[in-house]
Design an enzyme around this catalytic site. Structure first.
Site, PDB file in Angstrom:
ATOM      1  N   HIS A  97      11.380  -3.556   8.492  1.00 36.67           N
ATOM      2  CA  HIS A  97       9.949  -3.073   8.974  1.00 36.67           C
ATOM      3  C   HIS A  97      10.263  -2.257  10.507  1.00 36.67           C
ATOM      4  CE1 HIS A  97       8.595  -5.491   5.725  1.00 36.67           C
ATOM      5  NE2 HIS A  97       8.737  -6.462   6.712  1.00 36.67           N
ATOM      6  N   ASP A 130       7.425  -1.603   1.013  1.00 37.44           N
ATOM      7  CA  ASP A 130       7.628  -2.185   2.334  1.00 37.44           C
ATOM      8  C   ASP A 130       6.105  -2.467   2.625  1.00 37.44           C
ATOM      9  OD1 ASP A 130       7.730  -2.799   4.952  1.00 37.44           O
ATOM     10  OD2 ASP A 130       9.378  -1.591   5.362  1.00 37.44           O
ATOM     11  N   HIS A 131       5.557  -3.540   2.712  1.00 34.69           N
ATOM     12  CA  HIS A 131       4.018  -3.655   3.001  1.00 34.69           C
ATOM     13  C   HIS A 131       3.723  -3.247   4.124  1.00 34.69           C
ATOM     14  CE1 HIS A 131       5.184  -7.771   4.443  1.00 34.69           C
ATOM     15  NE2 HIS A 131       4.341  -7.459   5.243  1.00 34.69           N
TER      16      HIS A 131
END
Lengths: 474, 540
Positions: B290, B227-228
């Site tokens: 996110h 999950d950048h």
């Protein structure tokens, strides 16, 4: 060091916001600049002269100007200050002061701080202590808000030079670490250093500027810590070795390669030397590299370890250091090579060799790093271990200037024990005394002189940080 | 037999005092979908930057696996052009450095479901282990359309490429001069890890299925769900801010905090992602992953230590403390919206249904507002409001922690409603920083109050560009640190919550879309939604 000339018109603050190629910095100053009586020394109109006792008040004024300027430009956020340290810089001429300030301005963004430049100049033989203040703001390259840094230049000359420390101490921001950057030469006998010593927590020197590096390194090793126990000393010349240390260490990151460390028996270190016979020979980088390897790998310095041999081939004597690692001898050769480098004695190559089984065999394994002669800022790395294809790779090594090096040094607030141990080892080489890092710190492995057999290798090894005294594990 | 016992490994003594703990073990980065956009824009530039900055071992190698026909030389030339365009370090500056990096790049052309292709891959990898000394270590990276994930994972497993193996003589024990024993890694085994890109499933059921399929070939410790967002410097700083400072802990609870608002506001529309986005929608695209991670980082208890398991245990506990909604609760706790035509920065922009590749009757949400409660001792009764939308007036990601107001209006001539509550805001992007709003006296004889912002801005305090999230995460995966990756239970818990909302939405008729104008702050229903609680959205 070599250049003692000062341009008559040298200015302490040469910035007027126009000549900056990066377009990323500007100096914000109050418009009411009044020329000093001596217009030759300060003519940019950037800094404001002020009596030392009003420096803080003047800085507050400047901050207000900065805030107003930001609002006038339509900024919605207040300008805020976040200072993380005090940085005192010693400059022995207006010209060098300008150079240091430029370097500091480049790293303001990472280290918001109050900079105090303690300046003297050979031309100034009788002036009272004077201060100039300015706030330097740096705009991030991507645009956006600015980072500001306070600069106070304190100038003295002749008699008043002895008043400099007393002018600086009250200007230090409370409760923040105090760094002293001493860019040229050996500070330890200097009046200004001695009178600031109680206030500073960390001093940054540069042994590449020492006139007699061998003597100074030995002195620093033996006296530095005992005389100034509260000051952590670091060295820009040591910082120049960081990429080399990283590259050498990475040879041995794979666990499979680690046993090779215990079998190194010859090290060749080459450093740059100008072919001008009058140029000083500065081996500090080569010596510190040798000291680092010896202290990390528990090689012991023996009596009369350090020998200089003159030859007809070069005007620079070859240096050889003899060490012991358990039963094994280790020799380190320091050789000058003709190469133009930015800094005296820049490291050129490092080769670690493991000898063959018989004395005249070629090296069984070689790990080497050598500056590329045809590609700028590149190093050629070679690994040739027994029974495997050699691996060669070109590695980019950005050359580090004063700002880069200072940037790294300002990140560390504690003592650099690895540097101190390397330095202690260098001191022992040069004095020719017996020394081992293990006796002062901890040992990490079995003494080894003979090739490790597979069976031996599976014996539990003594863990790093294990028993002091370092007996073989069993 | 004896050779199987790995000797204990001492630390590398030359690493002491250097900033980088170590470089990763020599390994091959096997990239599925190397011809795709992510590989070219993000992954290869990140790997090249890491390599140039000496953070990778000298024999680091890459194998691309994709369907299009390429030779090794062709793929290298293609990647070089992308790296030149997107990386900080340009191959053209130092051709020699690029060449020695590119020597380690190889290509396997195959369909993802072709077992023969995996045999070719196996052969190539073994050859590389021999020639480049990569020691059998592999990092697989799934950068393909998600439909292929199960196929690829299944084939890797079937070809025996997923299991790490104890070191055997055949694997690389060398009897070099002196009969040196060469253990391969810290554990005496080589390693195999797999990085899985988002989206990780489409709902709870598909996430379950995907987890099950991957776990047939890989153990949980081998799986790195990327999950950048978690690679962003400021997201990591949430933990530093909370747990390296003593003053927040005592007030970080229901006792002092009135509510928490997490906003991810984008001024962009769907751009060229419509074919994916129209099937996903804002809830799946942003909230489920996110924003739930941000919520977990803000609400979590201090971990026992800063290692992967402890940190993720605490995040999972927060997610577990949020009760999934029943369909009836969904109507009460969520708002969805879709933008119509409007204007951004003074320029007219089309509505969602007018965007390229979007069906004209699309019911996909581009705006979500939701209210969650974390039912534990620390947070009971404190609402966490999440708000996300596309085509909102500006781009901003922030977490606002609003404290309870001062209990009494002490100052004369100050009406109670003039007293603003204190707000602590963690700004994630675009201007990373932290600000605290408090009341202050206006200069003058009267007591008049004014709210001021005390603002700490990374950009102004530390004028540096933060490192790219992919560089950080790829390096972490190679070194074997999964702290910033999402664990299976987290993914499934997040999907449990998101799926309960999706189920609810299926049962209630959608609002008439579009229900907000591009360039506005979302549907008016969202304002009414929070106003029912006597609160309002923080203006970003």
């Amino acid at each position: 060091m070599s250049n003692t000339e000062t341009t008559p018109a040298a200015d302490v603050h040469p910035k007027d916001g126009t000549g900056d190629t990066a377009g990323s910095s500007q100096v914000v100053a109050a418009p009411n600049f009044v020329h000093d009586e001596d217009p030759g020394t300060l003519d940019s109109g950037a800094a404001i002269p002020v009596a030392v006792e009003y420096v803080d008040a003047q800085l507050n004024e400047l901050w207000r100007d900065v805030a107003e300027a930001a609002q006038a430009k339509g900024g919605t956020q207040a300008v805020t200050t976040a200072q993380v340290l005090n940085l005192i810089v010693r400059a022995t001429s207006y010209k060098s002061a300008n150079g240091y300030v430029e370097a500091i301005e480049r790293i303001t963004g990472r280290h918001p701080c109050r900079v105090l430049v303690a300046t003297t100049d050979p031309e100034e033989t009788a002036i009272p202590v004077q201060a100039w203040v300015s706030i330097h703001c740096q705009l991030p390259p991507t645009g956006g808000r600015q980072v500001c840094c306070e600069q106070v230049t304190i100038v003295a000359g002749g008699e008043s030079t002895r008043q400099l420390p007393a002018a600086i101490i009250p200007l230090l921001l409370p409760a923040l670490p105090v760094f002293l950057w001493w860019p040229e030469g050996d500070p330890f006998d200097d009046y200004i250093f001695r009178n600031l010593a109680d206030s500073i927590s960390r001093m940054i020197i540069d042994t590449s500027t020492f006139e007699n590096p061998e003597g100074a390194l030995a002195k620093l090793a033996s006296q530095g810590r005992s005389q100034w126990p509260k000051i952590a000393v670091s060295d820009l010349n040591w910082g120049r070795l960081t990429p080399w240390r990283e590259m050498i260490a990475s040879f041995f990151d794979p666990p499979a390669m680690r046993p090779y460390l215990d079998r190194i028996s010859r090290v060749k270190i080459e450093y740059a030397q100008s072919n001008d016979r009058r140029a000083h020979v500065n081996r500090s980088q080569a010596l510190l590299t040798a000291g680092w390897l010896a202290s990390r790998l528990d090689w012991e310095s023996v009596e009369d370890a350090y020998k200089l041999t003159h030859s007809e081939l070069s005007h620079v004597p070859r240096a050889q250091i003899n060490l012991r690692a358990g039963k094994r001898n280790v020799s380190i050769d320091l050789n000058a090579v003709e190469w133009t480098s930015a800094c005296p004695g820049e490291l050129f190559s490092v080769t670690l060799e493991i000898v063959g089984e018989r004395p005249n065999d070629p090296p069984a394994s070689v790990f080497s790093l050598s500056t590329s002669k045809d590609q700028e800022s590149c190093v050629v790395s070679n690994i040739a271990v027994a029974d495997a294809d050699p691996i060669s790779r070109i590695i980019q090594v950005r050359s580090l200037d004063a700002a880069d090096l200072l940037d790294d040094e300002l990140e560390i607030y504690s003592r650099d024990t690895v540097y101190e141990e390397s330095l202690a080892m260098v001191g022992a080489f040069i004095r020719g005394t017996k020394h081992s890092t293990r006796s002062t710190t901890m040992s990490h492995k079995v003494p080894s002189g003979e090739p490790i057999s597979a069976a031996q290798a599976q014996q539990p090894q003594q863990h790093r940080g294990g028993r002091p005294g370092g007996r073989p594990g069993n | 037999m004896v050779a199987l016992l790995a000797p204990p490994i001492t630390e590398n003594p030359l690493r002491v005092g250097l900033r980088m703990r170590r470089t990763p073990d020599p390994c091959v980065f096997v990239l599925f979908g190397i011809t795709g956009d992510l590989a070219h824009r993000k992954l290869l530039p990140a790997l090249y930057n890491l390599s140039v900055e000496r953070r990778l071992p000298p024999n680091f190698s890459i194998v691309g696996f994709a369907r299009r026909p390429y030779t090794d030389d062709e793929i290298r030339a293609d990647l070089k052009a992308s790296v030149e365009k997107y990386a900080r370090n340009k191959p053209s500056q130092r051709p020699g450095v690029w060449n020695s990096f590119a020597e380690g790049i190889h290509y396997v052309q195959s369909n993802f479901d072709d077992a023969e292709g995996y045999k070719k891959l196996d052969k190539l990898l073994s050859d590389m282990d021999e020639q480049r000394g990569t020691l059998g270590n592999r990092l697989y990276y799934l950068s393909t359309p998600p439909d292929f994930y199960p196929t690829i994972v299944h084939n890797l497993g079937a070809a025996g490429l997923a299991n790490s193996r104890p070191i055997s003589m055949a694997d690389g024990t060398s009897n070099g001069a002196g009969g040196l024993f060469m253990p391969m890694s810290e554990t005496g085994e080589n390693w195999r890890r797999i990085v899985v890109e988002k989206p990780f499933g489409h709902d709870l059921e598909s996430a379950h299925a995907l987890n099950r399929q991957i776990s047939e070939a890989f153990n949980e410790e081998q799986i790195y769900r990327i999950d950048h967002y978690l690679g962003k410097e400021t997201v990591q700083n949430i933990l530093v801010f909370r747990f390296a400072n003593g003053i927040w802990e005592p007030i970080w609870s229901r006792r002092y905090i009135d509510n928490v608002q997490i906003i991810v506001s984008e001024n962009l529309g769907v751009e060229d992602r419509a074919s994916y986005y129209d099937n996903a929608g804002g809830l799946r695209d942003m909230v489920q992953n996110h924003m739930m991670q941000l919520l977990a980082l803000v609400a979590m208890e201090p971990p026992a230590s800063f290692d992967a398991q402890s940190v993720r245990d605490e995040k999972a506990k927060v997610l577990r403390a949020i009760k999934p909604f029943t369909p009836a609760e969904v109507a009460h706790n969520t708002i969805r919206g879709q933008y119509g035509p409007g204007s951004i920065f003074g320029k007219p922009v089309p509505g969602y249904r007018q965007e390229k590749d979007v069906p004209p009757d699309s019911e996909t949400e581009t705006f979500v507002a939701a209210r969650f409660f974390v039912d534990n001792w620390r947070w009971s009764g404190v609402p966490f409001y999440l708000r996300h939308g596309k085509r909102l007036p500006k781009r901003a990601t922030e977490i606002a922690i609003q404290f309870k107001p001062a209990p009494l209006a002490l100052f004369q001539h100050t009406a109670a409603d003039e007293l603003q509550p204190n707000v602590l805001v963690l700004h994630i992007q675009p201007d990373e920083g932290i600000s605290l709003k408090f009341e202050s006296k206006l200069p003058g004889q009267d007591i008049r109050l004014r709210s001021v912002d005390m603002n700490f801005n990374y950009g102004t305090s530390f004028g540096i560009e933060t490192p790219d999230a992919y560089e950080r995460l790829l390096w972490d995966a190679m070194i074997g640190d999964s702290t910033l990756f999402t664990r299976r239970d987290e993914v499934e818990l997040m999907w449990t919550l998101a799926t309960s909302i999706l189920e609810g939405w299926k049962r209630i008729p959608p609002p008439t879309f579009p229900n907000y104008r591009a360039g506005s702050w979302g549907p008016s229903a969202a304002d009414e939604f929070i106003a029912r609680d006597g609160r309002q959205w923080r203006r970003v």
